[in-house]
Design an enzyme around this catalytic site. Structure first.
Site, short mmCIF file in Angstrom:
data_model
loop_
_atom_site.label_atom_id
_atom_site.label_comp_id
_atom_site.label_asym_id
_atom_site.label_seq_id
_atom_site.Cartn_x
_atom_site.Cartn_y
_atom_site.Cartn_z
N LYS A 50 54.96 48.61 52.30
CA LYS A 50 55.43 48.05 53.57
C LYS A 50 56.39 49.05 54.20
O LYS A 50 57.51 49.23 53.72
CB LYS A 50 56.12 46.71 53.32
CG LYS A 50 56.58 46.01 54.59
CD LYS A 50 57.19 44.66 54.26
CE LYS A 50 57.64 43.93 55.51
NZ LYS A 50 58.24 42.61 55.19
N VAL A 100 51.61 47.94 57.02
CA VAL A 100 51.29 47.67 55.62
C VAL A 100 50.10 48.52 55.20
O VAL A 100 49.08 48.57 55.90
CB VAL A 100 51.00 46.17 55.39
CG1 VAL A 100 50.71 45.91 53.91
CG2 VAL A 100 52.16 45.32 55.87
N ASP A 123 61.37 32.31 57.95
CA ASP A 123 60.24 32.87 58.70
C ASP A 123 58.93 32.54 57.98
O ASP A 123 58.07 33.39 57.82
CB ASP A 123 60.40 34.38 58.87
CG ASP A 123 59.41 34.95 59.88
OD1 ASP A 123 58.97 34.19 60.77
OD2 ASP A 123 59.08 36.15 59.78
N ILE A 150 46.19 48.51 56.19
CA ILE A 150 45.54 47.20 56.16
C ILE A 150 46.17 46.22 57.14
O ILE A 150 45.67 45.10 57.31
CB ILE A 150 45.57 46.59 54.74
CG1 ILE A 150 47.00 46.49 54.21
CG2 ILE A 150 44.70 47.40 53.80
CD1 ILE A 150 47.10 45.85 52.83
N GLY A 151 47.28 46.59 57.80
CA GLY A 151 47.88 45.67 58.75
C GLY A 151 49.13 46.25 59.38
O GLY A 151 49.68 47.25 58.92
N SER A 152 49.57 45.61 60.46
CA SER A 152 50.79 46.03 61.14
C SER A 152 51.33 44.86 61.94
O SER A 152 50.64 43.86 62.12
CB SER A 152 50.51 47.23 62.06
OG SER A 152 49.53 46.89 63.01
N GLY A 153 52.57 45.00 62.42
CA GLY A 153 53.16 43.89 63.14
C GLY A 153 54.46 44.24 63.81
O GLY A 153 54.67 45.39 64.20
#
Length: 570
Positions: free
Chosen positions: A87, A72, A176, A64-67
């Site tokens: 995660k 994730v 952050d 569902i996501g990355s960074g």
């Protein structure tokens, strides 16, 4: 759902509700830990290890996501059907921060703090399992075309403030805080916000004693000016980051200076931003400006922010009804199709023709009343001694201070460092709230966990790891502090839970051995006799307990050998 089952995973022993159930009573004088029967301690070791560790193959996965540092996944446990978020760390140099984040999240318990669920083991590395938040992050919500009335926006701002207030009360600040790290949950009660991503969290500096200056960490667009200038900073840096998030919420624009007007000294351009706020409640805008003050001492605390937002929320329904009543006769034509929607008016003179982010349509989000040039009822000002407004008479071009410094790479970078000894020790130092407090610890019941270290954790079968770019609680039941701990390479400490008590009550701090974080998290020399985790299907996991009374018991479960050593002191 029964709280006793909420964090349990099928196939593993259920959590215990109280430490005393296995130790024959609780209590302690705050300086010692009472030790129960040997068999209880050994059984608790099994529960602690196997109720929290899972293999990657135990789940079905949906990315569902990355960074920057992680990917994730939305995962579903095959046996129980329980849905969680996984995660997965993708950067080996960030391993220490990930371990610290898991330890810290395990000690936090608040409805607006992301709940830690457990640990997944893959190829010798640990990955965090957290509660699944179903509506993405705040940046995605603000970028959508969904209608968000001021009641919803202020409520989301309040949720974030309350979560940060709890975090600061615990002696930690985030460092952050961004709209990417504020997750959005949607249920029958509407939207709520949850603060996540504590990999860069740090202990709040003690102003009364001299301390080493903290490193420059975080995401540049949200970082406080004092942090960007590499000056000493404290928890008020979080307040500035929060102020930038409020700007995003009010105007529904990105924090990028090509959208959100900034000054050359990394402050907010108040004058320019006031032309982008539409019918924002003046008190809400005033609070935003106060949070973005260049002087950290003039920024409010999150406790004060929460009180202010609560007052604003109590007045909003009447104010919105009044605005709607005044605007009703004027709303005509195609505008009625998207009342209060997003992207209704172009920012022709405010945004450059070539957007640095072509993926987004460059439109300003405005509420319905803003379309009809409805202005705030009173002028909003801020006493900022360092404010450097642009000269409107000479049409000074928009400023992007992040492009002027080469090290900031235009703001498209993230700064991080290894966790300090102080924050690692803080994981074991958190004060418990006082008895009778249910508000802050309402999100989950604690897990009974022992003060042990894990070494050579079992690996799972190989998983094809995808390369992609990020997306971005526990209270203790014991009365006394745990014993001092130490860790070996790839070692991960379980966080002993502590008893819930009143916020105002002072309790004894828990102590731990603040050994070199680089060595204890896999960056230093490997100690003799330790075993590296390389993804083998079966490896030995040794659980050691440093207590006066010990016994030696061996268990073998699913090919994994669990050992507890003990002997009775004479």
């Amino acid at each position: 759902m029964d709280r006793s089952k909420r964090n349990s995973i099928a196939g593993f022993p259920p959590r215990v509700e109280r430490l005393e159930e296995f130790e024959g009573g609780g209590g302690g004088d705050g300086n010692t830990v009472q030790v129960g029967r040997v068999s209880s301690s050994s059984y608790r070791a099994i529960i602690s290890a196997f109720s929290r560790l899972t293999s990657l193959d135990d789940f079905t996965r949906e990315k569902i996501g990355s960074g920057f540092f992680s990917e994730v996944f939305k995962v579903r446990h095959r046996a129980s059907g329980q849905v969680m978020a996984l995660k997965m760390n993708t950067l080996s140099s960030n391993r220490a921060n990930l371990l610290k984040e898991m330890q810290l999240m395990n000690r936090l318990s608040h409805p607006n703090i992301l709940r830690f669920m457990g640990v997944c083991v893959h190829q010798g590395q640990l990955h965090a399992l957290t509660e699944y938040i179903n509506s993405g992050n705040l940046e995605q919500l603000l970028d959508s075309d969904l209608y968000l009335p001021w009641t919803v926006r202020v409520k989301l701002a309040y949720d974030i403030a309350v979560g940060l207030s709890y975090l600061h009360f615990k002696g930690i600040f985030h460092r952050d805080l961004t709209s990417k790290n504020c997750l959005i949950k949607r249920d029958e009660n509407g939207y709520s916000a949850v603060v996540a991503d504590f990999g860069l969290a740090e202990k709040i500096p003690d102003a009364s004693i001299g301390r080493e200056k903290l490193a420059v960490v975080g995401s540049p667009f949200w970082m406080a000016p004092e942090v960007l200038r590499d000056e000493p900073y404290n928890e008020k840096a979080d307040v500035f980051s929060y102020g930038i998030i409020l700007c995003e919420i009010i105007a529904r624009i990105q924090a990028d200076p090509d959208y959100l007007p900034r000054t050359e000294n990394f402050g907010l351009d108040y004058d320019a931003f006031q032309n982008m706020v539409g019918d924002c409640p003046s008190d809400f805008l005033q609070l935003t400006f106060n949070c973005c003050n260049m002087d950290p001492k003039l920024r409010p605390s999150f406790e004060e922010i929460g009180k202010t937002l609560k007052e604003i929320m109590s007045r909003l329904p009447e104010e919105e009804l009044e605005r709607d009543r005044k605007l009703q006769p004027t709303a005509k034509g195609p505008l009625e199709k998207v009342p209060g929607g997003k992207r209704l008016s172009s920012l022709d003179d405010k945004i450059p023709h070539k957007s640095p982010r072509p993926r987004r349509t460059i439109w300003l989000s405005r509420s319905q009343s803003d379309i009809f040039s409805h202005k705030p009822p009173r002028t909003v000002s801020v006493l900022d001694p360092y404010y450097q407004p642009r000269d409107g008479a000479t049409h000074t071009p928009k400023v992007n201070p992040f492009s002027a410094r080469q090290d900031l790479k235009g703001g498209k970078v993230k700064f991080f460092d290894l966790p300090s000894k102080s924050v690692i020790s803080l994981v074991f130092d958190l004060d418990a709230p006082g008895p009778g407090s249910t508000t802050l610890a309402d999100c989950q019941e604690p897990l009974a966990m022992s003060s042990r270290r894990w070494r050579s954790l079992p690996g799972s079968p190989e998983f094809l790891h995808q390369a992609c770019p990020f997306m971005g609680c526990e209270e203790s039941l014991s009365d006394g502090p745990p014993p001092r701990l130490s860790s070996l390479k790839y070692g991960v400490r379980e966080i002993p839970p502590f008893r819930t008590s009143a916020l105002s009550a002072a309790s004894g701090h828990e102590a731990m051995d603040c050994s070199n974080p680089q060595e204890e998290n896999g960056f230093g020399p490997r100690l003799k006799g330790t075993s590296l985790c390389t993804g083998a299907a079966s490896e030995e996991m040794e659980v050691e307990e440093e207590r006066p009374r010990r016994a030696s018991v061996y268990f073998s479960i699913s090919g994994i050998s669990l050992q507890t050593q003990a002997k009775q002191d004479g």
